[in-house]
Design an enzyme around this catalytic site. Structure first.
Site, short mmCIF file in Angstrom:
data_model
loop_
_atom_site.label_atom_id
_atom_site.label_comp_id
_atom_site.label_asym_id
_atom_site.label_seq_id
_atom_site.Cartn_x
_atom_site.Cartn_y
_atom_site.Cartn_z
CB CYS A 227 38.58 40.69 42.47
SG CYS A 227 38.66 38.90 42.63
CB ALA A 228 36.28 45.57 45.39
N GLY A 231 37.02 49.79 42.95
CA GLY A 231 35.59 49.82 43.25
C GLY A 231 34.69 50.32 42.15
N GLY A 232 35.18 50.43 40.92
CA GLY A 232 34.34 50.92 39.84
C GLY A 232 33.09 50.09 39.60
CE LYS A 233 34.75 45.41 36.05
NZ LYS A 233 35.87 46.37 36.20
CG ASP A 248 41.37 43.67 46.03
OD1 ASP A 248 40.84 43.83 44.91
OD2 ASP A 248 42.55 43.33 46.18
CG ASP A 286 37.19 42.97 37.17
OD1 ASP A 286 37.64 42.32 36.22
OD2 ASP A 286 37.33 44.20 37.29
CB CYS A 339 40.03 44.11 31.22
SG CYS A 339 41.38 44.09 32.42
#
Length: 387
Positions: A227-228, A231-233, A248, A286, A339
């Site tokens: 679940c990009a 793309g931070g992770k 995604d 995520d 989150c």
């Protein structure tokens, strides 16, 4: 613009937001229509608006009405300022305060009002946070810090701090993650700094960085960020040496990832579909969630959330876990992140998955609170059966 004129502008923006318009859209439209307003004016109005949205119920209680004017009256009283000093009616300032706008003392308010939460959410939040409910929710009423992730594949944290300082940006290391820097001055300069333009830092919350650091990685591990999103992770894991494939369900969310990856010097493959037979060493989910841990940054979201929407999200999360698990190789690792601060989206999802999935083992479960300095966050790491 005078301070009073800025408050009048915030009142106009808030009235539109309270009618259902997205805050960012209204602020952008206001700026286009009022080009005389300088960058300092726009920033001040934005701060007024977002402070009011974070503290919508308590400000309305103090201000006597859940309107733009009521919220800004409440904001002044919450800060210890007599509103009459700014609500003068002179020039572009708001009209003077009327006798009917006295508001109420916050000490007499219900908990949901004092802590700026919808009534229905207080039960789930109290069940999830226990005796830390009030301190955690009090943090959500404040502005969020700005955090940077140092790209450890290309730079050292102290070297990056020196580069940022040369551009007038002061930072401090944050204890949540070895890669985390909290911006303590001039955050609006980051996007034009040499460190950012050269791909040595990315904006990423400290809790999110700590969760990424908890992902077990062997050198050269194949990782699927299922679940990009932006793309931070994926970028954080690539910086640790992983070979990352980003996916995604809505590929449009990944549209900026190739540019970000190029800037960071990361080789990340984006895929719109993942073959049924493809297996990875690590699969990261995520998942879509309420975002309750990020409501300092997105305060509108807490007022839009409903019990029905929470139920829908929980169903989606369970479906994603079950699907993503099929892409983990035997003996590989499945990582689940949100989150959110709500048990229904966090440990309850993991318990249900493990109960339905023979041979899987939970190796890590950690919840981050806003009290830790970053966003509210949750990460769980599970090992797949070896055969």
């Amino acid at each position: 613009m005078t301070p009073g004129a800025r408050i009048a502008a915030a009142i106009a923006v808030l009235d539109e937001v309270l009618s259902g318009a997205p805050a960012e859209k209204v602020l952008t439209t206001w700026a286009r229509r009022n080009r005389y307003a300088g960058s300092g004016d726009r920033a001040a109005i934005r701060d007024h608006v977002y402070d009011a949205l974070r503290c919508r119920r308590s400000f309305a209680w103090l201000g006597g009405a859940e309107t733009g004017r009521g919220l800004m009256l409440g904001a002044q009283r919450a800060s210890g300022t007599d509103p009459s000093s700014l609500f003068t009616g002179e020039g572009y300032a708001p009209a003077p305060v009327g006798a009917e706008e006295a508001g109420q003392d916050l000490s007499n308010a219900p908990d949901a009002v004092r802590l700026d939460m919808p009534d229905w959410l207080m039960g789930p939040l109290s069940d999830s946070l226990g005796d830390r409910t009030e301190p955690a929710l009090a943090v959500l009423r404040t502005r969020a810090p700005v955090f940077l992730r140092v790209n450890i594949a290309r730079a050292d944290r102290e070297d990056v701090r020196a580069m940022l300082a040369a551009d007038g940006i002061e930072t401090a290391p944050h204890p949540l993650a070895d890669t985390a820097l909290e911006v303590t001055s001039n955050p609006r300069r980051v996007a034009q700094s040499r460190a950012y333009l050269d791909g040595l830092v990315e904006l990423q919350d400290a809790s999110s960085q700590a969760a990424c650091a908890a992902v077990p990685l062997e050198p050269g591990a194949r990782v699927l960020d299922y679940c990009a999103g932006g793309g931070g992770k994926a970028l954080a894991l690539a910086a640790r040496g992983a070979r990352v494939t980003a996916h995604d369900s809505d590929p449009r969310r990944m549209r900026d990832l190739p540019v970000r990856a190029e800037r960071a010097g990361a080789a990340i493959v984006t895929e719109e579909t993942i073959a049924d037979a493809d297996r990875f060493d690590v699969v990261l989910c995520d998942v879509p969630c309420t975002g309750s841990g990020t409501w300092r940054r997105t305060p509108e979201a807490k007022w839009l959330l409903t019990p029905e929407r929470l139920d829908d999200l929980c169903r989606t999360q369970a479906e994603i876990l079950a699907t993503a698990a099929r892409h983990v190789k035997p003996g590989g690792t499945l990582v689940y992140m949100t989150c959110s601060m709500l048990t229904a989206e966090n440990s309850a999802q993991i318990e249900e998955f493990l109960a339905a999935s023979k041979g899987w083992t939970l190796t890590l479960s950690r919840r981050f609170s806003p009290e830790d300095g970053g966003d509210g966050f949750f990460v769980a790491v599970m090992d797949a059966p070896s055969t």
